[in-house]
Design a protein around this motif. Sequence first.
Motif, PDB file in Angstrom:
ATOM      1  N   ASP A   1       0.830  -1.197   0.000  1.00 55.47           N
ATOM      2  CA  ASP A   1       0.000   0.000   0.000  1.00 55.47           C
ATOM      3  C   ASP A   1       0.871   1.256   0.000  1.00 55.47           C
ATOM      4  O   ASP A   1       0.583   2.214  -0.712  1.00 55.47           O
ATOM      5  CB  ASP A   1      -0.933  -0.003   1.217  1.00 55.47           C
TER       6      ASP A   1
ATOM      7  N   ARG B   1       1.101   4.180  -2.896  1.00 55.12           N
ATOM      8  CA  ARG B   1       0.929   5.598  -2.589  1.00 55.12           C
ATOM      9  C   ARG B   1       2.128   6.411  -3.081  1.00 55.12           C
ATOM     10  O   ARG B   1       1.966   7.521  -3.600  1.00 55.12           O
ATOM     11  CB  ARG B   1       0.725   5.802  -1.082  1.00 55.12           C
TER      12      ARG B   1
ATOM     13  N   SER C   1       1.816   6.662  -6.802  1.00 58.88           N
ATOM     14  CA  SER C   1       0.748   7.599  -7.137  1.00 58.88           C
ATOM     15  C   SER C   1       1.205   9.046  -6.989  1.00 58.88           C
ATOM     16  O   SER C   1       0.959   9.879  -7.872  1.00 58.88           O
ATOM     17  CB  SER C   1      -0.470   7.328  -6.255  1.00 58.88           C
TER      18      SER C   1
ATOM     19  N   ILE D   1       4.626  10.858   3.034  1.00 57.67           N
ATOM     20  CA  ILE D   1       3.452  10.076   3.431  1.00 57.67           C
ATOM     21  C   ILE D   1       3.421   9.879   4.950  1.00 57.67           C
ATOM     22  O   ILE D   1       2.365   9.992   5.572  1.00 57.67           O
ATOM     23  CB  ILE D   1       3.428   8.730   2.679  1.00 57.67           C
TER      24      ILE D   1
END
Length: 93
Positions: free
Chosen positions: A4, A8, A11, A85
């Motif tokens: 995940d 991210r 992305s 993040i």
Amino acid sequence: MANDLQSRVDSMFNKDRLWAWGFVVVLWAVLLFVYFSVSGYIQDGQAKILLAIAGLLVGLFNTASIAAMISHYGHDKKFIYELDIKHLDANRR
């Protein structure tokens, strides 16, 4: 969790890359617009050539710098974006 996080990171990198190349397209459009808007007022042919060369150099150097930035971000995206993040997630909590 790691998969995940990697999705991210990918992305965020893809969005940044898209925005960067979008900026390059807009930059070239503005340079062309300015050249054709101003060149009608310039009577001297050498001045028009100088203006065109200067605009090309500005566009080329900016395009090269954006390409280098994207390349650098691509090589270091794990470090750059994972830190972002982690900070974003900490601020959400």
